[in-house]
Design a protein around this motif. Structure first.
Motif, mmCIF file in Angstrom:
data_model
loop_
_atom_site.group_PDB
_atom_site.id
_atom_site.type_symbol
_atom_site.label_atom_id
_atom_site.label_comp_id
_atom_site.label_asym_id
_atom_site.label_seq_id
_atom_site.Cartn_x
_atom_site.Cartn_y
_atom_site.Cartn_z
ATOM 1 N N ASN A 60 0.825 -1.210 0.000
ATOM 2 C CA ASN A 60 0.000 0.000 0.000
ATOM 3 C C ASN A 60 0.858 1.259 0.000
ATOM 4 N N GLU A 97 -8.876 5.301 6.362
ATOM 5 C CA GLU A 97 -8.092 4.831 5.221
ATOM 6 C C GLU A 97 -7.757 3.342 5.378
ATOM 7 N N GLU A 113 -10.694 -3.622 0.206
ATOM 8 C CA GLU A 113 -10.292 -3.981 -1.156
ATOM 9 C C GLU A 113 -9.550 -5.317 -1.218
ATOM 10 N N SER A 133 -2.793 5.456 -0.082
ATOM 11 C CA SER A 133 -4.114 4.852 0.143
ATOM 12 C C SER A 133 -4.589 3.939 -0.999
ATOM 13 N N LYS A 134 -3.623 3.385 -1.709
ATOM 14 C CA LYS A 134 -3.973 2.455 -2.798
ATOM 15 C C LYS A 134 -3.082 1.212 -2.712
ATOM 16 N N TRP A 135 -3.599 0.107 -3.233
ATOM 17 C CA TRP A 135 -2.755 -1.085 -3.323
ATOM 18 C C TRP A 135 -2.106 -1.122 -4.701
ATOM 19 N N SER A 136 -0.848 -1.498 -4.751
ATOM 20 C CA SER A 136 -0.263 -1.805 -6.059
ATOM 21 C C SER A 136 0.346 -3.205 -5.938
ATOM 22 N N LYS A 150 -10.725 1.389 4.310
ATOM 23 C CA LYS A 150 -10.886 1.402 2.854
ATOM 24 C C LYS A 150 -9.926 0.389 2.206
ATOM 25 N N LEU A 151 -8.683 0.419 2.674
ATOM 26 C CA LEU A 151 -7.696 -0.509 2.109
ATOM 27 C C LEU A 151 -8.104 -1.959 2.339
#
Ligand SMILES: Nc1ncnc2c1ncn2[C@@H]1O[C@H](COP(=O)(O)OP(=O)(O)OP(=O)(O)O)[C@@H](O)[C@H]1O
Ligand SMILES: [Mg+2]
Length: 485
Positions: free
Chosen positions: A180, A272, A279, A183-186, A275-276
């Motif tokens: 992460n 946050e 997903e 605030s996004k997964w890659s 949210k993570l």
């Protein structure tokens, strides 16, 4: 020819014969031919003891989506196809890591279920809704079975096919390692060679952990029956280099799960975090490494308690004064222990199911007991310094030996010196081109002797410090007594 083939072909045979007959009659209109064939098929259906179920590759409006059932059946039939079908197709499917074999069009394979025989055939036909996003031909699988077994086939057998097919798909798919940031997964493809075979530890303990993991991954019905979310928490603790991270990779490889490596320090706040975590897909491991360093999890609740006491005291002094509510907005906008506990317990963390939550730490004693109680961290696994059983595993893996004259000496030293498996493994790395394991084992003996000597010196130093402190304390007490007199 099998009975069901005879029946399947009977319709066309009768239709063809009638068509030939019709040709004799000359100039039979097309519509009439069509009707003849249709009624012949109805007649055959009436007398035929078999049923057929068709699974199309494409579903949805305008055939836009690939059917999940078709993909699962394809995976299920792949092993049967490779042993039975005469014509096969081979390809590496999207997100898969191995070559997948499937039967070619118009091939047939047989299957057995609870003593019953069934047949799967693959077929294709021209699409009747051609468009630029759908292929010109539509593929399908057709299952044929006896009418008598309709209930068994439509219920238990098809459930078995879909479940097994999905399990095969899961085993073959490429696994991913997610991290992460912002605030996004890659993600990248997860390719870690660690496995439970290469993990050096007490064999009994290893077996127990593997059984626990496999039992978890196959216990969907159990979790449903007892009304628990299908997730399990593991706490791995021990000194650096004892194999915590390697064990997590081995877990992911054993179960075929994706790995979500959650860096808590880069998560802004509890929202946050939520949210993570929403997903995160099922069949995954959510990992928080070095949990004691990630957050002030040990002290935050205590601090909060103290802060509340302080607020109460201030309030008594000056009732008009507002508590230090938003004063530390930045501090409060961090992920908190309660936020983390909510994540472990929360309803939303159970969405999707089949998840392992793994924490690692070097200092288990620092963690808040609330965090590691059963139900949150269900299984606590201690990974410790290398002892002889673990060493044997490393020697077998690194040097491909199961015994050696130096093993006796190494066994003694491993009981006396604390060396992590990572340090032991370093000594076992190839030392000479000749590949003679003696050099590596001698290097290990030296390393163990050095560690033993260092430990002895440290113990002496600690004893001296303790003695010194005791002396100073005695002196201080003497002074106090003299002053009192
Ligand atoms: N039990 C073990 N069996 C086999 N190899 C091991 C073991 N422990 C450590 N190693 C080797 O040492 C290296 C470091 O181990 P690993 O990263 O798993 O340790 P760790 O416990 O996670 O350490 P840290 O607490 O510092 O994160 C690994 O790459 C692996 O090759
Ligand atoms: Mg680690």
């Amino acid at each position: 020819m099998e009975a069901k083939d005879m029946f399947a072909n009977l319709g066309s045979i009768i239709a063809s014969s009638m068509f030939v007959w019709a040709m004799f009659q000359q100039y039979v209109p097309y519509q009439l031919q069509h009707n003849i064939e249709k009624y012949c098929q109805i007649l055959v259906r009436f007398v035929c003891p078999y049923i057929q179920i068709r699974f199309d590759e494409l579903t949805g409006d305008y055939d836009m989506f690939r059917s999940e059932a078709y993909t699962a059946i394809q995976a299920y039939l792949s092993s049967r196809s490779s042993t039975q079908a005469k014509r096969l197709k081979a390809d590496i499917a999207k997100n898969s890591q191995s070559l997948a074999l499937r039967m070619d069009d118009h091939e047939e394979v047989a299957d057995e279920f609870q003593g019953l025989k069934l047949w799967w055939a693959s077929g294709k036909e021209a699409s009747n809704t051609p468009s630029y996003w759908t292929p010109e031909e539509k593929r399908y699988y057709r299952l044929t079975c006896h009418k008598r077994h309709r209930e068994l086939i439509l219920g238990p057998y098809l459930n078995h096919v879909i479940k097994e097919g999905k399990a095969i798909e899961a085993r073959n798919r490429q696994r991913k390692l997610y991290t992460n940031s912002d605030s996004k997964w890659s993600h990248v493809v997860l390719k870690h060679p660690a496995s439970f075979q290469t993990l050096a530890m007490d064999p009994e303990k290893k077996k127990e952990i593997m059984e626990d993991l496999i039992a978890f991954s196959t216990a969907e019905e159990f979790y449903e029956r007892v009304g628990r979310a299908w997730k399990r928490g593991y706490l791995l603790y021990g000194p650096p280099g004892t194999g915590k991270s390697s064990m997590i990779a081995a877990m992911a490889n054993l179960l075929g799960y994706d790995l979500y490596d959650l860096e808590l320090t880069s998560v802004k706040n509890n929202t946050e975090l939520r949210k993570l975590l929403m997903e995160v897909s099922s069949k995954s491991i959510i990992l928080i490494e070095d949990i004691d360093c990630s957050l002030d999890l040990t002290g935050q609740r205590k601090k909060k308690k103290k802060k509340n006491e302080k607020d109460e005291a201030e309030k008594k002094k000056d009732p008009q004064q507002k508590p230090e509510k938003e004063e530390k907005e930045t501090e409060e906008s961090k992920v908190t222990l309660s936020g983390l506990l909510n994540f472990i317990d929360g309803l939303w963390s159970a969405c999707g199911g089949e998840r392992l939550i793994v924490f690692t730490t070097n200092y288990v004693e620092k963690l808040d007991p609330a965090l590691i109680r059963s139900g949150r961290m269900d299984k606590h696994i201690e990974l410790s310094y290398c002892r002889f059983e673990a060493f044997k595993g490393l020697a077998k893996n690194y040097l491909q030996i199961e015994s050696h004259p130096l093993f006796g000496r190494i066994r003694e030293l491993l009981e006396e010196a604390n060396l992590s498996p990572a340090d032991v493994a370093e000594h076992l790395m190839p030392k000479r081109a000749s590949g003679d394991p003696t050099f590596s084992l001698e290097s290990l003996i030296q390393g163990l002797q050095k560690a033993k000597e260092e430990a002895r010196l440290k113990a002496e130093e600690d004893a001296k410090k303790k003695e010194q402190a005791a002396k100073e304390e005695a002196k201080d007490q003497e002074k106090v007594v003299t002053a009192d007199e």
